[in-house]
Design a protein around this motif. Structure first.
Motif, mmCIF file in Angstrom:
data_model
loop_
_atom_site.group_PDB
_atom_site.id
_atom_site.type_symbol
_atom_site.label_atom_id
_atom_site.label_comp_id
_atom_site.label_asym_id
_atom_site.label_seq_id
_atom_site.Cartn_x
_atom_site.Cartn_y
_atom_site.Cartn_z
ATOM 1 N N SER A 1 0.881 -1.055 -0.031
ATOM 2 C CA SER A 1 -0.065 0.106 -0.100
ATOM 3 C C SER A 1 0.890 1.283 -0.020
ATOM 4 N N ALA A 2 2.188 1.318 0.621
ATOM 5 C CA ALA A 2 2.979 2.435 0.408
ATOM 6 C C ALA A 2 4.349 1.675 0.979
ATOM 7 N N THR A 3 5.242 2.603 0.673
ATOM 8 C CA THR A 3 6.631 1.832 0.661
ATOM 9 C C THR A 3 7.743 2.836 1.520
ATOM 10 N N ALA A 4 7.489 3.678 2.053
ATOM 11 C CA ALA A 4 8.052 4.568 2.941
ATOM 12 C C ALA A 4 7.641 5.215 4.081
ATOM 13 N N ARG A 5 6.635 4.526 4.907
ATOM 14 C CA ARG A 5 5.746 5.178 5.875
ATOM 15 C C ARG A 5 6.644 5.599 7.069
ATOM 16 N N THR A 6 6.762 6.790 7.408
ATOM 17 C CA THR A 6 7.398 7.151 8.503
ATOM 18 C C THR A 6 6.534 7.682 9.569
ATOM 19 N N GLN A 7 7.143 8.088 10.726
ATOM 20 C CA GLN A 7 6.240 9.052 11.887
ATOM 21 C C GLN A 7 5.342 8.095 12.492
ATOM 22 N N GLN A 8 5.422 6.830 12.376
ATOM 23 C CA GLN A 8 4.392 5.882 13.194
ATOM 24 C C GLN A 8 4.780 5.634 14.647
ATOM 25 N N ILE B 1 6.689 3.311 15.979
ATOM 26 C CA ILE B 1 6.726 1.951 16.153
ATOM 27 C C ILE B 1 8.176 1.769 16.830
ATOM 28 N N SER B 2 9.185 2.382 16.026
ATOM 29 C CA SER B 2 10.703 2.293 16.429
ATOM 30 C C SER B 2 11.516 3.512 15.998
ATOM 31 N N ASP B 3 12.696 3.636 16.447
ATOM 32 C CA ASP B 3 13.634 4.897 16.332
ATOM 33 C C ASP B 3 13.730 5.173 14.747
ATOM 34 N N PHE B 4 13.856 3.743 14.181
ATOM 35 C CA PHE B 4 14.173 4.076 12.575
ATOM 36 C C PHE B 4 12.738 3.738 11.858
ATOM 37 N N GLY B 5 11.827 4.732 11.900
ATOM 38 C CA GLY B 5 10.535 4.015 11.543
ATOM 39 C C GLY B 5 10.614 4.441 9.949
ATOM 40 N N PHE B 6 10.582 3.406 9.208
ATOM 41 C CA PHE B 6 10.399 3.471 7.739
ATOM 42 C C PHE B 6 9.989 2.109 7.294
ATOM 43 N N PHE B 7 8.604 2.015 6.923
ATOM 44 C CA PHE B 7 7.906 0.644 6.807
ATOM 45 C C PHE B 7 7.506 0.705 5.483
ATOM 46 N N ILE B 8 7.184 -0.758 5.164
ATOM 47 C CA ILE B 8 6.156 -1.176 4.104
ATOM 48 C C ILE B 8 4.997 -1.402 4.775
ATOM 49 N N GLN B 9 4.114 -0.704 4.071
ATOM 50 C CA GLN B 9 2.738 -0.866 4.574
ATOM 51 C C GLN B 9 1.784 -1.765 3.559
ATOM 52 N N THR B 10 1.179 -2.674 3.954
ATOM 53 C CA THR B 10 0.435 -3.899 3.390
ATOM 54 C C THR B 10 -1.042 -3.979 3.551
ATOM 55 N N ASP B 11 -1.678 -4.292 2.850
ATOM 56 C CA ASP B 11 -3.339 -4.490 3.476
ATOM 57 C C ASP B 11 -3.465 -6.032 3.452
ATOM 58 N N ALA B 12 -2.501 -6.907 3.341
ATOM 59 C CA ALA B 12 -2.558 -8.147 3.625
ATOM 60 C C ALA B 12 -2.694 -8.378 5.136
ATOM 61 N N ALA B 13 -3.726 -9.344 5.705
ATOM 62 C CA ALA B 13 -4.308 -9.318 6.937
ATOM 63 C C ALA B 13 -3.136 -9.826 7.785
ATOM 64 N N VAL B 14 -2.992 -8.773 8.829
ATOM 65 C CA VAL B 14 -1.945 -9.197 9.733
ATOM 66 C C VAL B 14 -2.522 -8.891 11.224
ATOM 67 N N GLY C 1 -1.154 -2.778 7.685
ATOM 68 C CA GLY C 1 0.040 -3.345 8.457
ATOM 69 C C GLY C 1 1.223 -2.811 7.957
ATOM 70 N N PHE C 2 2.348 -3.092 9.019
ATOM 71 C CA PHE C 2 3.567 -2.332 8.659
ATOM 72 C C PHE C 2 4.586 -3.455 8.809
ATOM 73 N N ALA C 3 5.695 -3.486 7.909
ATOM 74 C CA ALA C 3 6.788 -4.510 8.128
ATOM 75 C C ALA C 3 7.932 -3.494 7.697
ATOM 76 N N VAL C 4 9.146 -3.993 8.893
ATOM 77 C CA VAL C 4 10.498 -3.398 8.746
ATOM 78 C C VAL C 4 10.884 -3.961 7.409
ATOM 79 N N PRO C 5 11.499 -3.104 6.549
ATOM 80 C CA PRO C 5 11.994 -3.256 5.170
ATOM 81 C C PRO C 5 13.149 -4.259 5.510
ATOM 82 N N ALA C 6 13.192 -5.323 4.221
ATOM 83 C CA ALA C 6 14.281 -6.323 4.297
ATOM 84 C C ALA C 6 15.773 -5.463 4.510
ATOM 85 N N ASN C 7 15.893 -4.476 3.860
ATOM 86 C CA ASN C 7 17.276 -3.715 4.206
ATOM 87 C C ASN C 7 17.730 -3.486 5.375
#
Length: 486
Positions: free
Chosen positions: A197-204, A206-219, A253-259
């Motif tokens: 749904s989005a690839t660079a979600r920040t200001q959430q 959740i963590s100090d290095f907040g930069f997340f992949i957003q998805t609509d897959a049920a989590v 849902g938010f995922a920590v990017p693989a990098n």
């Protein structure tokens, strides 16, 4: 003036566009060719082969934590229990075992697993259950609260387990199809599907290095630490959090990017200690108001407020007032995005920055380095016949500041701990996080300065501290009084 700003905005926009990769180029570089289904047969294709490849590498994680509470023997009386149950927990010490669950991903065939920090936080026992129901005790290799990631290891001997390769998460595009695999609500391994749904979600938050992949897959709860998998079958991210008011999935849902996973895993397997490279700048995200004053037609980038002398940024001639617009050809939207880009790189790596300086976009090549530890931290517990006895202090430095998660430019002597049994602990005239500035007219720059300043059995002690950004002057008359003023 308005015309000049307008023309500068257009020029800057075109210049940034020339330095950043286009979306088409990013798609061409991606290993999976994207296409709209052309026939009914293509629409009916199944994800089953992909799941059969990825699912064996996703594990369930169960943790146990001993919780100590106080309980009176009165409450064990059968009659009391009949009417009040187990709702009271004070009095005599009692130990209870609290369990929690989550998921994890095998990323090395020899039993190395990635999960979330919050899944295993405070655990006394960690049990990993493989997809084939075999169970193993796990040990923590590295736990990093700042990224909400943890690296575990299980002993599988010479066996080679199914594992997932880690993708380049910078190649993920909005609209890509993804699968989320985990153990929601503890019901067992479950696969859900959706899109990015989005690839660079920040200001959430959740963590100090907040930069997340957003998805609509049920989590859902229990999916934490599980895999976000792309159509190549590789790991795109670690499912970490959901946006929900009820605790159930709302399709965000938010995922920590693989990098970021790669950088934490590299530290865990190579150095054993996670020390991130630094640029050596303090800055702020460019908002809409700032963008207008800088001649930009939109928000984006990081305005540099200060540069640490001798840092990589300083050596690359980046100055206060410059705006970092891109790192390694990737656009920087805000300060968390800049921090993420730098944190996923290695010390010694060269990276090209797109910098707005004096009205022009320029390329600057920066060689990243570890933050310096100068001066040495010199952690010391103060001793002697004075009110500061039992206070633990240390010298600040960029590297130690990073560990303490305080301003990297902050200098001086910081209070780390205060023993409650000492006068400082009883009267609370010092607190962890305070910066000691002076004692009895002596300036305090280093821990070594304190011994010279603390005269034993003095009639009074006048000292200066900085607490939560505010400077205070305090006076202690031993065994009589204590007061502070700003």
């Amino acid at each position: 003036m308005l015309r000049t700003v307008k023309h500068l905005s257009v020029a800057i926009t075109f210049a940034i566009g020339a330095l950043l990769p286009t979306r088409a180029l990013m798609a061409q570089d991606y290993e999976v060719e994207r296409a709209v289904p052309q026939s009914n047969a293509q629409v009916q294709l199944s994800y089953a082969p992909l799941v059969s490849r990825a699912a064996p590498a996703v594990v369930n994680i169960y943790t146990k934590k001993v919780v100590r509470s106080r309980r009176s023997a009165l409450f064990d009386d059968p009659l009391f229990q009949r009417f009040f149950g187990d709702q009271f927990s004070f009095g005599m010490p009692e130990e209870r075992v609290r369990g929690s669950l989550g998921s994890g991903v095998i990323v090395r065939p020899n039993g190395v697993i990635v999960t979330n920090h919050h899944v295993i936080e405070g655990a006394d026992e960690i049990q990993v259950v493989l997809a084939d129901r075999r169970e193993y005790e796990a040990t923590i290799v590295l736990d990093d609260p700042r990224t909400d990631l943890a690296i575990l290891r299980i002993d599988v001997g010479d066996e080679q387990l199914a594992s997932l390769a880690i993708a380049d998460s910078d190649n993920v595009l909005v609209g890509d199809i993804v699968l989320a695999i985990g153990n929601p609500f503890g019901i067992g391994q479950t696969v859900t599907g959706g899109i990015v749904s989005a690839t660079a979600r920040t200001q959430q938050g959740i963590s100090d290095f907040g930069f997340f992949i957003q998805t609509d897959a049920a989590v859902n709860p229990g999916n934490s630490g599980g895999a976000l998998v792309g159509m190549s079958g590789d790991l795109l991210g670690i499912n970490t959090a959901i946006y929900s008011r009820t605790g159930a999935s709302n399709g965000i849902g938010f995922a920590v990017p693989a990098n970021m996973v790669k950088s934490v895993l590299r530290a865990a397997l190579n150095e054993g200690q996670l020390v991130r490279p630094w640029l050596g700048v303090n800055g702020q995200s460019v908002t809409g108001d700032l963008a207008s004053s800088l001649g930009l037609d939109r928000a984006g980038g990081v305005l540099i407020d200060s540069v640490f002398a001798g840092s990589p940024a300083s050596l690359a001639e980046i100055r206060p007032g410059d705006v970092i617009m891109a790192v390694g050809g990737r656009e920087v939207i805000d300060e968390p995005g800049l921090n993420f880009r730098i944190a996923t790189m290695e010390p010694g790596e060269e990276v090209t920055l797109a910098v707005l300086s004096d009205g022009f976009i320029q390329e600057r090549t920066v060689t990243l380095a570890l933050p310096p530890e100068e001066p040495k931290r010199n952690i010391t517990v103060l001793d002697g016949r004075h009110p500061f006895q039992g206070v633990k202090v240390a010298n600040l430095s960029p590297r130690f500041n990073d560990e303490l998660q305080v301003d990297p430019f902050l200098k001086g002597v910081i209070v780390l701990e205060v023993d409650r049994r000492t006068p400082a602990g009883r009267y609370q005239f010092l607190s962890p996080g305070d910066i000691l500035l002076g004692i009895n007219g002596n300036r305090i720059d280093y821990v070594a300065d304190i011994d010279a300043a603390l005269e034993e059995d003095a009639e009074r002690y006048i000292y200066q501290i900085r607490r939560r950004g505010q400077q205070q002057e305090c006076m202690i008359i031993p065994n009589r009084s204590f007061r502070c003023r700003q």
